[in-house]
Design a protein around this motif. Structure first.
Motif, short mmCIF file in Angstrom:
data_model
loop_
_atom_site.label_atom_id
_atom_site.label_comp_id
_atom_site.label_asym_id
_atom_site.label_seq_id
_atom_site.Cartn_x
_atom_site.Cartn_y
_atom_site.Cartn_z
N GLN A 28 0.81 -1.21 0.00
CA GLN A 28 0.00 0.00 0.00
C GLN A 28 0.85 1.27 0.00
O GLN A 28 0.58 2.20 -0.76
CB GLN A 28 -0.94 0.00 1.21
CG GLN A 28 -2.06 -1.04 1.11
CD GLN A 28 -2.95 -1.03 2.33
OE1 GLN A 28 -2.60 -0.48 3.38
NE2 GLN A 28 -4.11 -1.68 2.22
N VAL A 29 1.86 1.33 0.86
CA VAL A 29 2.63 2.57 1.01
C VAL A 29 4.01 2.50 0.37
O VAL A 29 4.74 3.49 0.36
CB VAL A 29 2.77 2.96 2.50
CG1 VAL A 29 1.42 3.14 3.13
CG2 VAL A 29 3.59 1.91 3.25
N LYS A 30 4.38 1.34 -0.17
CA LYS A 30 5.64 1.14 -0.88
C LYS A 30 6.87 1.31 0.00
O LYS A 30 7.98 1.48 -0.51
CB LYS A 30 5.75 2.12 -2.08
CG LYS A 30 4.60 2.03 -3.07
CD LYS A 30 4.50 0.64 -3.68
CE LYS A 30 3.37 0.56 -4.69
NZ LYS A 30 3.19 -0.80 -5.26
N ARG A 31 6.71 1.24 1.30
CA ARG A 31 7.86 1.32 2.20
C ARG A 31 7.50 0.73 3.55
O ARG A 31 6.33 0.68 3.94
CB ARG A 31 8.35 2.76 2.38
CG ARG A 31 7.36 3.67 3.07
CD ARG A 31 7.90 5.09 3.20
NE ARG A 31 9.12 5.11 3.97
CZ ARG A 31 9.16 5.19 5.31
NH1 ARG A 31 8.02 5.23 5.99
NH2 ARG A 31 10.29 5.23 5.95
N LEU A 32 8.53 0.28 4.27
CA LEU A 32 8.38 -0.23 5.62
C LEU A 32 9.50 0.35 6.48
O LEU A 32 10.60 0.61 5.99
CB LEU A 32 8.45 -1.76 5.67
CG LEU A 32 7.25 -2.56 5.15
CD1 LEU A 32 7.57 -4.05 5.18
CD2 LEU A 32 6.01 -2.28 5.98
N SER A 33 9.21 0.53 7.76
CA SER A 33 10.25 0.97 8.68
C SER A 33 11.27 -0.15 8.86
O SER A 33 10.96 -1.33 8.62
CB SER A 33 9.63 1.35 10.02
OG SER A 33 9.12 0.20 10.67
N PRO A 34 12.50 0.16 9.29
CA PRO A 34 13.51 -0.90 9.51
C PRO A 34 13.03 -1.97 10.48
O PRO A 34 13.31 -3.16 10.29
CB PRO A 34 14.71 -0.13 10.06
CG PRO A 34 14.56 1.25 9.51
CD PRO A 34 13.08 1.50 9.47
N VAL A 35 12.29 -1.55 11.53
CA VAL A 35 11.78 -2.52 12.49
C VAL A 35 10.80 -3.48 11.82
O VAL A 35 10.85 -4.70 12.04
CB VAL A 35 11.11 -1.80 13.68
CG1 VAL A 35 10.37 -2.79 14.57
CG2 VAL A 35 12.15 -1.04 14.50
#
Length: 291
Positions: A28-35
């Protein structure tokens, strides 16, 4: 055995939920946090590891004289990964959340987000190295079994068995203890930093400081619980590998049930550590209550 199967299916469902929710977030957002990236990797690893555990445990239990080296190699490859990924998660939390002002922490705080993909790759490569030792160990087992049938003098066979035992004991010491010590150091440093910050805030009596004190206290309790369960998981896995404190045949399923009960609680703690997963779980719970 039934309890072990139920726990295994629970862990598989938990891991699948982690991967599905965070995968949907990434789409959906094309990114994820490192965690969340580390949690996704941990969910995939735990999902595959639990299936490998069930296959290996049932096959080796019902056919103890047969060498299931395919499952053994898969197990040896996947088993260290949760330790390295969990230690990496602890390092990221320690670097990002702790309030230490040492130059090393400041440098890591600036670089840690860029280092996460490389650290994930390093964890995968380290686990891949265990494939070599696993292949050597299984080859030695096959050679010993074949030599027992043809050699009348068992002196050489006994020496090979002793060599194999020493080789099998040295691997978990190196592969499991190093990431566990890294996890232990990171968690203790983070708890120390939060405790120091909590003591400073307790000198203020404003409403804002009271809410911060409650948040810090909750975080410390969560870290303490996770530390206890991960340490218990490490000790049970190490004892299971060494097989020195119990009769592996008679207590096999009891021991496996204990191990994966700890893993199930640990997986729940990891799910609650992600804001994205917590948000989805709250929405689902509220939807069930409304229904």
């Amino acid at each position: 055995m039934v309890i072990y199967v139920v726990e295994s299916l629970t862990i598989i469902m938990q891991s699948g939920l982690i991967v599905a929710v965070l995968g949907r977030e990434w789409v959906q957002v094309k990114r994820l946090s490192p965690v969340d990236v580390i949690l996704t990797s941990l969910g995939i690893c735990r999902f595959c590891l639990q299936w490998a555990s069930m296959l290996y445990n049932f096959c080796s239990y019902f056919n103890p004289n047969y060498v299931f080296w395919y499952y053994s190699i898969t197990w040896d490859f996947l088993n260290p990964l949760p330790f390295w990924l969990t230690s990496l998660l602890a390092v990221v939390y320690c670097v990002k959340v702790s309030s230490f002002t040492h130059p090393t922490f400041l440098w890591l705080r600036w670089r840690i987000l860029r280092l996460v993909p490389w650290l994930l790759l390093a964890s995968l490569l380290i686990s891949g190295v265990t494939l070599i030792s696993s292949a050597i160990r299984n080859h030695m087992k096959i050679q010993i079994i074949s030599m027992e049938h043809f050699l009348r003098n068992n002196t050489m066979v006994e020496r090979l068995k002793m060599l194999l035992k020493k080789f099998a004991l040295s691997q978990p010491v190196v592969v499991l203890i190093i990431p566990f010590l890294l996890f232990l150091a990171s968690t203790i440093l983070l708890m120390t930093s939060l405790s120091q910050h909590l003591e400073q805030m307790q000198h203020h009596n404003t409403d804002h400081s009271n809410s911060s004190v409650n948040a810090h206290s909750t975080a410390l309790r969560s870290l303490a619980i996770f530390l206890i369960f991960f340490t218990s998981y490490f000790l049970t896995i190490l004892i299971s590998i060494l097989s020195i404190l119990y009769d592996k045949r008679s207590w096999f399923w009891v021991w496996e049930a204990v191990i994966y009960a700890i893993v199930s609680v640990q997986s729940t703690s990891l799910m609650l550590s992600s804001p994205t997963l917590k948000k989805v779980l709250k929405v689902r719970c509220w939807g069930l209550e409304a229904a």
